[in-house]
Scaffold this active site. Structure first.
Site, PDB file in Angstrom:
ATOM      1  N   LYS A 141       1.105  -1.037  -0.200  1.00 37.17           N
ATOM      2  CA  LYS A 141      -0.055  -0.129   0.169  1.00 37.17           C
ATOM      3  C   LYS A 141       0.977   1.188   0.575  1.00 37.17           C
ATOM      4  O   LYS A 141       2.017   1.816   0.343  1.00 37.17           O
ATOM      5  CB  LYS A 141      -0.125  -0.562   1.055  1.00 37.17           C
ATOM      6  CG  LYS A 141      -2.622   1.245   1.046  1.00 37.17           C
ATOM      7  CD  LYS A 141      -3.549   0.115   0.234  1.00 37.17           C
ATOM      8  CE  LYS A 141      -4.555   0.752   0.388  1.00 37.17           C
ATOM      9  NZ  LYS A 141      -5.689   0.257  -0.180  1.00 37.17           N
ATOM     10  N   GLY A 180      -5.749   2.498  -7.314  1.00 42.81           N
ATOM     11  CA  GLY A 180      -5.920   3.832  -6.498  1.00 42.81           C
ATOM     12  C   GLY A 180      -6.647   3.567  -5.202  1.00 42.81           C
ATOM     13  O   GLY A 180      -6.556   2.539  -4.853  1.00 42.81           O
ATOM     14  N   ASP A 181      -6.913   4.175  -4.180  1.00 42.32           N
ATOM     15  CA  ASP A 181      -7.818   4.272  -2.828  1.00 42.32           C
ATOM     16  C   ASP A 181      -8.667   5.420  -3.171  1.00 42.32           C
ATOM     17  O   ASP A 181      -8.502   6.273  -3.802  1.00 42.32           O
ATOM     18  CB  ASP A 181      -6.771   3.537  -2.490  1.00 42.32           C
ATOM     19  CG  ASP A 181      -7.159   3.416  -1.049  1.00 42.32           C
ATOM     20  OD1 ASP A 181      -7.982   2.119  -1.126  1.00 42.32           O
ATOM     21  OD2 ASP A 181      -7.460   4.228   0.256  1.00 42.32           O
TER      22      ASP A 181
HETATM   23  P1  NDP Z   1     -12.941   7.725  -2.547  1.00 40.19           P
HETATM   24  O1  NDP Z   1     -11.683   9.011  -2.445  1.00 40.19           O
HETATM   25  O2  NDP Z   1     -13.263   7.276  -4.435  1.00 40.19           O
HETATM   26  O3  NDP Z   1     -14.526   7.926  -1.837  1.00 40.19           O
HETATM   27  C1  NDP Z   1     -14.323   8.329  -0.646  1.00 40.19           C
HETATM   28  C2  NDP Z   1     -15.169   8.778   0.266  1.00 40.19           C
HETATM   29  O4  NDP Z   1     -15.421   8.245   1.754  1.00 40.19           O
HETATM   30  C3  NDP Z   1     -15.975   9.971  -0.278  1.00 40.19           C
HETATM   31  O5  NDP Z   1     -16.990  10.046  -0.189  1.00 40.19           O
HETATM   32  C4  NDP Z   1     -14.864  10.818   0.754  1.00 40.19           C
HETATM   33  O6  NDP Z   1     -15.736  12.296   1.601  1.00 40.19           O
HETATM   34  C5  NDP Z   1     -15.701   9.631   2.470  1.00 40.19           C
HETATM   35  N1  NDP Z   1     -14.348   9.906   3.496  1.00 40.19           N
HETATM   36  C6  NDP Z   1     -13.173  10.029   3.173  1.00 40.19           C
HETATM   37  N2  NDP Z   1     -12.542  10.137   4.157  1.00 40.19           N
HETATM   38  C7  NDP Z   1     -13.415  10.287   5.428  1.00 40.19           C
HETATM   39  C8  NDP Z   1     -13.189  10.179   7.057  1.00 40.19           C
HETATM   40  N3  NDP Z   1     -12.256  10.401   6.964  1.00 40.19           N
HETATM   41  N4  NDP Z   1     -14.669  10.635   7.245  1.00 40.19           N
HETATM   42  C9  NDP Z   1     -15.534  10.821   6.537  1.00 40.19           C
HETATM   43  N5  NDP Z   1     -15.579  10.393   5.176  1.00 40.19           N
HETATM   44  C10 NDP Z   1     -15.038  10.183   4.795  1.00 40.19           C
HETATM   45  O7  NDP Z   1     -12.428   6.283  -2.152  1.00 40.19           O
HETATM   46  P2  NDP Z   1     -12.566   4.729  -2.349  1.00 40.19           P
HETATM   47  O8  NDP Z   1     -14.267   4.995  -2.779  1.00 40.19           O
HETATM   48  O9  NDP Z   1     -11.859   4.642  -3.587  1.00 40.19           O
HETATM   49  O10 NDP Z   1     -12.576   4.413  -0.941  1.00 40.19           O
HETATM   50  C11 NDP Z   1     -13.243   4.317  -0.075  1.00 40.19           C
HETATM   51  C12 NDP Z   1     -12.924   2.690   0.826  1.00 40.19           C
HETATM   52  O11 NDP Z   1     -12.302   1.609   0.593  1.00 40.19           O
HETATM   53  C13 NDP Z   1     -11.678   3.118   1.450  1.00 40.19           C
HETATM   54  O12 NDP Z   1     -11.621   2.160   2.694  1.00 40.19           O
HETATM   55  C14 NDP Z   1     -10.373   2.250   0.399  1.00 40.19           C
HETATM   56  O13 NDP Z   1      -9.052   1.662   1.662  1.00 40.19           O
HETATM   57  C15 NDP Z   1     -11.285   1.531   0.334  1.00 40.19           C
HETATM   58  N6  NDP Z   1     -11.432   0.315  -1.114  1.00 40.19           N
HETATM   59  C16 NDP Z   1     -10.872   1.090  -2.061  1.00 40.19           C
HETATM   60  C17 NDP Z   1     -10.882   0.215  -2.897  1.00 40.19           C
HETATM   61  C18 NDP Z   1     -11.003   0.864  -4.052  1.00 40.19           C
HETATM   62  O14 NDP Z   1     -10.725  -0.650  -5.788  1.00 40.19           O
HETATM   63  N7  NDP Z   1     -10.746   1.823  -4.766  1.00 40.19           N
HETATM   64  C19 NDP Z   1     -10.637  -1.973  -3.432  1.00 40.19           C
HETATM   65  C20 NDP Z   1     -10.747  -1.725  -1.742  1.00 40.19           C
HETATM   66  C21 NDP Z   1     -10.956  -0.791  -0.587  1.00 40.19           C
HETATM   67  P3  NDP Z   1     -15.167  13.376   1.359  1.00 40.19           P
HETATM   68  O15 NDP Z   1     -15.213  13.408  -0.651  1.00 40.19           O
HETATM   69  O16 NDP Z   1     -15.989  14.579   1.843  1.00 40.19           O
HETATM   70  O17 NDP Z   1     -13.494  13.411   1.781  1.00 40.19           O
HETATM   71  O1  2IT Z   2      -7.924  -2.096  -0.508  1.00 41.76           O
HETATM   72  C1  2IT Z   2      -7.635  -2.235  -1.620  1.00 41.76           C
HETATM   73  O2  2IT Z   2      -8.070  -3.369  -2.162  1.00 41.76           O
HETATM   74  C2  2IT Z   2      -7.557  -0.972  -3.100  1.00 41.76           C
HETATM   75  N1  2IT Z   2      -7.608   0.258  -3.039  1.00 41.76           N
HETATM   76  C3  2IT Z   2      -6.909  -2.042  -4.311  1.00 41.76           C
HETATM   77  C4  2IT Z   2      -5.601  -2.071  -4.156  1.00 41.76           C
HETATM   78  C5  2IT Z   2      -5.610  -2.390  -6.044  1.00 41.76           C
HETATM   79  O3  2IT Z   2      -4.396  -2.837  -6.350  1.00 41.76           O
HETATM   80  O4  2IT Z   2      -6.224  -2.990  -6.778  1.00 41.76           O
END
Ligand code: NDP
Ligand code: 2IT
Length: 461
Positions: A141, A180-181
């Site tokens: 990560k 991404g994340d």
């Molecule tokens: P995005 O940046 O696309 O979206 C994040 C969302 O969560 C936004 O709506 C944001 O609001 C909100 N958010 C972030 N931080 C906070 C906080 N501290 N308190 C309240 N709301 C918050 O991220 P993702 O959708 O990619 O990721 C969301 C979660 O999913 C994370 O935990 C990530 O690690 C996990 N994840 C992501 C994957 C992926 O493929 N993208 C894969 C597996 C897990 P705001 O815009 O106001 O900051």
């Molecule tokens: O938390 C997760 O699994 C991710 N942000 C996606 C990682 C990836 O390599 O697609």
């Protein structure tokens, strides 16, 4: 150590308990301030006692001591200039945690809260999640404390180029493959890939996933985490005679994972009554329109509050925590770590909650999870439930290696299959180790075993 182990072989329970206890104690001494990392490791340690009871040879191989120390931690300065020419310095990270099953694989997060503990917890969980997918990927990560909010597109590009100038030294298609994340989506991955190719003088499609399908990205990757979470949850619901159909669902966040989780839940017949961002939440018992949410989020810097402009029946409430006070049957926390604590859990249970699946990484506190399980709420842990994103990332790596593109339908079919298999592995592992129905224990054990066996095969190093 070995002498002690042999002496206590006749009491496997004591041996396992002492081992887990001693290694965790050392871990706390060595990483005293890493709250999130200690939280994530503790959960794994708690689950693994029955594994060490049945398989004491893992103790001889020092698996727990080794698996909790990253292969390497890379931290670096990221200097960039804003649109006014002012110089800024952020900190960049990449945790290359474990490569027993394949190249380091895991996302990059841009968020002001990013620190070593958060990076290490995410990379640590990624080891087990990636193992569960059944694909050949190790755990990693990365990210930065850079805050993309209120930054221009050019500033984000310049920051990303500077970030990649340093990080590129450590990446490669068989070495380390970011994606991404939070705060990093297709656009940022594009800038990373562009800078990587510029530095290395060529076009290497396999160093990043989550790319635009225009230049090697897999179709279905954007949707994969959210869809996968719902596919996993539907498996869990089905075996308990429940379904998304006709259920009220709360989804926290409104980013990549949330929007596609909402989309799939709605497609399966649910009514998504609320979603949020870090400033507040919107609520409409008639159902949230996910297309509007997507459009709002595509606009730069737009907040979820704007939704009310398009749907007057919706209410906006400032502060995102109170989203958990709404009555519903299913919850999908898809925003960030520790967003749902035991007080929120108690309220949800009181209001008739039936099931919860974690789309975000570690969104529920340990106390919340314990309460859900104690009260018989179906609980799908992140490592298993949100593994669809990285699973499709691994499919993107395969397509890049073969110089082929699969159709969206092919990818979706494979994703469904992966999520079903993960569910099955979790159920079977939980049963085999005496914790029938406990998907937390099942996911941790099933994810661990593959990595531990690879560590044994590769020798002590
Ligand atoms: P995005 O940046 O696309 O979206 C994040 C969302 O969560 C936004 O709506 C944001 O609001 C909100 N958010 C972030 N931080 C906070 C906080 N501290 N308190 C309240 N709301 C918050 O991220 P993702 O959708 O990619 O990721 C969301 C979660 O999913 C994370 O935990 C990530 O690690 C996990 N994840 C992501 C994957 C992926 O493929 N993208 C894969 C597996 C897990 P705001 O815009 O106001 O900051
Ligand atoms: O938390 C997760 O699994 C991710 N942000 C996606 C990682 C990836 O390599 O697609």
């Amino acid at each position: 150590m070995l002498t002690n182990v042999n002496e206590t072989y006749n009491d496997p329970k004591k041996l396992a308990n002492d081992y887990v206890h001693d290694v965790y104690k050392q871990l706390k001494v060595r990483n005293p301030d890493e709250i999130e990392f200690l939280q994530a490791t503790r959960e794994i340690f708690d689950s693994l006692r029955p594994v060490f009871m049945k398989n004491p040879h893992y103790i001889d191989h020092g698996i727990l001591e080794r698996i909790t120390e990253p292969d390497r931690i890379i931290t670096f300065r990221v200097t960039w200039e804003d649109d006014q020419g002012k110089v800024h310095v952020n900190r960049g990270y990449r945790i290359q945690f474990n490569s027993e099953l394949g190249p380091y694989k895991g996302g990059i997060r841009y968020h002001p809260s990013v620190n070593l503990s958060i990076m290490k917890f995410l990379a640590f969980e990624q080891i087990f999640k990636n193992s569960l997918t059944g694909q050949p990927i190790g755990g990693g990560k990365g990210g930065s404390d850079f805050d993309p909010k209120n930054k221009s597109e050019r500033e984000i590009m310049r920051f990303t180029q500077s970030f990649m100038t340093e990080l590129s030294k450590y990446l490669g298609p068989d070495k380390d493959v970011p994606a991404g994340d939070i705060g990093v989506g297709r656009r940022e991955v594009g800038y990373m890939a562009g800078q990587y190719n510029r530095i290395n003088g060529g076009f290497e499609p396999g160093v990043f996933t989550g790319k635009d399908p225009n230049y090697g990205g897999s179709l279905g990757r954007q949707e994969a985490t959210g869809y996968g979470t719902v596919y996993f949850a539907e498996e869990m619901l089905k075996t308990n005679d429940l379904s998304f159909k006709g259920s009220r669902v709360i989804v926290s966040g409104s980013g990549n994972v949330s929007t596609y989780a909402m989309e799939k839940a709605i497609e399966l017949g649910a009514t998504v009554i609320a979603c949020s961002d870090s400033s507040g939440y919107i609520y409409d018992e008639n159902g949230i329109d996910v297309e509007t949410v997507k459009q709002i989020k595509e606009g730069s810097g737009e907040r979820i509050k704007t939704y009310r402009k398009y749907h007057e029946t919706a209410k906006y409430v400032k502060g995102c925590e109170n989203i958990w006070s709404l009555p519903c049957e299913i919850v999908l926390p898809c925003a960030t770590q520790n967003e749902l604590d035991e007080h929120a859990a108690a309220t949800l249970i009181q209001n008739g909650l039936k099931a919860i699946a974690e789309g975000a990484n570690m969104p529920c506190t340990q106390e919340a999870i314990e309460l859900f399980q104690e009260k018989g709420i179906l609980f799908a842990p992140a490592k298993a439930a949100n593994a669809g994103g990285v699973a499709v990332s691994a499919m993107e790596m395969s397509q890049n290696s073969m110089r082929l593109n699969w159709t969206a339908e092919e990818v979706d079919e494979k994703l469904k299959e992966v999520m079903k298999n993960i569910y099955k592995s979790c159920v079977e592992a939980a049963e085999k180790y005496g914790h029938t129905g406990d998907l937390v224990v099942g996911a941790n054990i099933a994810g661990f075993l593959k990595v531990a066996n690879a560590m044994v095969s590769h020798g002590i190093r």
